[in-house]
Design a protein around this motif. Sequence first.
Motif, PDB file in Angstrom:
ATOM      1  N   LEU A 134       0.968  -1.244   0.016  1.00 19.25           N
ATOM      2  CA  LEU A 134       0.039   0.044   0.206  1.00 19.25           C
ATOM      3  C   LEU A 134       0.982   1.304  -0.083  1.00 19.25           C
ATOM      4  N   PRO A 135       0.319   2.453  -0.288  1.00 14.40           N
ATOM      5  CA  PRO A 135       1.104   3.606  -0.395  1.00 14.40           C
ATOM      6  C   PRO A 135       2.010   3.893   0.646  1.00 14.40           C
ATOM      7  N   PRO A 136       1.512   3.870   2.129  1.00 17.94           N
ATOM      8  CA  PRO A 136       2.537   4.182   3.043  1.00 17.94           C
ATOM      9  C   PRO A 136       3.932   3.437   3.097  1.00 17.94           C
ATOM     10  N   THR A 137       3.751   2.124   2.649  1.00 17.17           N
ATOM     11  CA  THR A 137       4.911   1.019   2.629  1.00 17.17           C
ATOM     12  C   THR A 137       5.889   1.699   1.316  1.00 17.17           C
ATOM     13  N   LEU A 138       5.160   1.948   0.134  1.00 19.02           N
ATOM     14  CA  LEU A 138       5.937   2.101  -1.102  1.00 19.02           C
ATOM     15  C   LEU A 138       6.437   3.390  -1.130  1.00 19.02           C
ATOM     16  N   VAL A 139       5.621   4.464  -0.490  1.00 18.85           N
ATOM     17  CA  VAL A 139       6.203   5.872  -0.459  1.00 18.85           C
ATOM     18  C   VAL A 139       7.539   5.710   0.602  1.00 18.85           C
ATOM     19  N   THR A 140       7.582   5.102   1.503  1.00 19.75           N
ATOM     20  CA  THR A 140       8.625   5.210   2.647  1.00 19.75           C
ATOM     21  C   THR A 140       9.818   4.256   2.138  1.00 19.75           C
ATOM     22  N   LEU A 141       9.500   3.358   1.405  1.00 20.16           N
ATOM     23  CA  LEU A 141      10.638   2.666   0.656  1.00 20.16           C
ATOM     24  C   LEU A 141      11.350   3.690  -0.511  1.00 20.16           C
ATOM     25  N   ARG A 142      10.297   4.570  -1.065  1.00 21.25           N
ATOM     26  CA  ARG A 142      11.040   5.292  -2.135  1.00 21.25           C
ATOM     27  C   ARG A 142      11.951   6.624  -1.353  1.00 21.25           C
ATOM     28  N   GLU A 143      11.333   6.782  -0.236  1.00 21.72           N
ATOM     29  CA  GLU A 143      12.156   7.766   0.726  1.00 21.72           C
ATOM     30  C   GLU A 143      13.458   7.173   0.960  1.00 21.72           C
ATOM     31  N   MET A 144      13.289   5.912   1.281  1.00 23.28           N
ATOM     32  CA  MET A 144      14.567   5.309   1.644  1.00 23.28           C
ATOM     33  C   MET A 144      15.653   5.245   0.671  1.00 23.28           C
ATOM     34  N   ALA A 145      15.225   4.857  -0.664  1.00 19.07           N
ATOM     35  CA  ALA A 145      15.766   4.729  -1.724  1.00 19.07           C
ATOM     36  C   ALA A 145      16.681   5.912  -1.974  1.00 19.07           C
ATOM     37  N   ALA A 146      16.254   6.980  -1.742  1.00 19.76           N
ATOM     38  CA  ALA A 146      16.890   8.416  -2.057  1.00 19.76           C
ATOM     39  C   ALA A 146      18.022   8.674  -1.158  1.00 19.76           C
ATOM     40  N   CYS A 147      18.212   7.946  -0.004  1.00 16.53           N
ATOM     41  CA  CYS A 147      19.590   7.709   1.008  1.00 16.53           C
ATOM     42  C   CYS A 147      20.501   6.734   0.318  1.00 16.53           C
TER      43      CYS A 147
END
Length: 276
Positions: free
Chosen positions: A227-240
């Motif tokens: 769901l969006p909370p998990t996917l968005v958080t992973l995308r934020e992590m991927a930016a690190c």
Amino acid sequence: MTIDRGFPAPPALVEHARRFRASGAVPAVPRVAATVLLLRPADAGFEVYLIRRVAAMAFGGMYAFPGGGVDPSDSTTHLDWAGPTPADWGGRLGLAPSAAQAVVCAAAREVFEEAGVLLAGPDATRVVGDVSDDGWEAVRADLEQRRTGFADLLAGRGLTIRSDLLLPWSRWVTPEFEPRRFDTYFFVALLPEGQRTRDVSGEADHTLWIRPGEAGRQVAAGELSMLPPTLVTLREMAACTDLAAVAAAAADRDAVTPITPRLDLSDPDRPRFHLP
């Protein structure tokens, strides 16, 4: 990284939303919850731990991070505490100290229940090592089945909760049409040295370690569902680029303002979640 603000909506959730809107029902009150992104080094970057919820559960079949609702005992227990105080946490989370303690305790308790990882140590500078033997597993099972409380578990082993091992990241609230709703605080934690995750939760049927960017690729390819909370958080992590970058980013994160995905049903052939 630019984040796509539209996300495909699973058919089951679309049906929930349509039934809810047709019924005129009052939205359920969200239950306060906590979830933890466990991270570990991997080559030049890092990996995150994901679990897939069993089909019979709320959000079943979806990959998510270990976590769950705040238990009443989380806010009333008196336990040895290291790191930022409940009042400090209240400032970061926008909560009263007792409510902030409950959320932090829930985060530590849930990651032990669901992943077998214990964010505690004999004092404010140390963390326990391997907690996967039969003795520890019996303790974990007692906690999961509510035969013992988290504070009693720590006190019985002479341990202190290490709240400094948790970093606040964000806050997400389940959309109004869901029958079970959560007001969830997201935290980040590094897997303690000497510990390992274990597939011990009866609420999950599969677990994996994966790089955040690879997880996003597999979602886009239809290989993972989330769901969006998990996917968005992973995308934020991927930016690190590395774990140090994650810690630096966490220092400036807004973990107070809730984010609620909005389901757009205007196109019946292409329902989408959108973020505020």
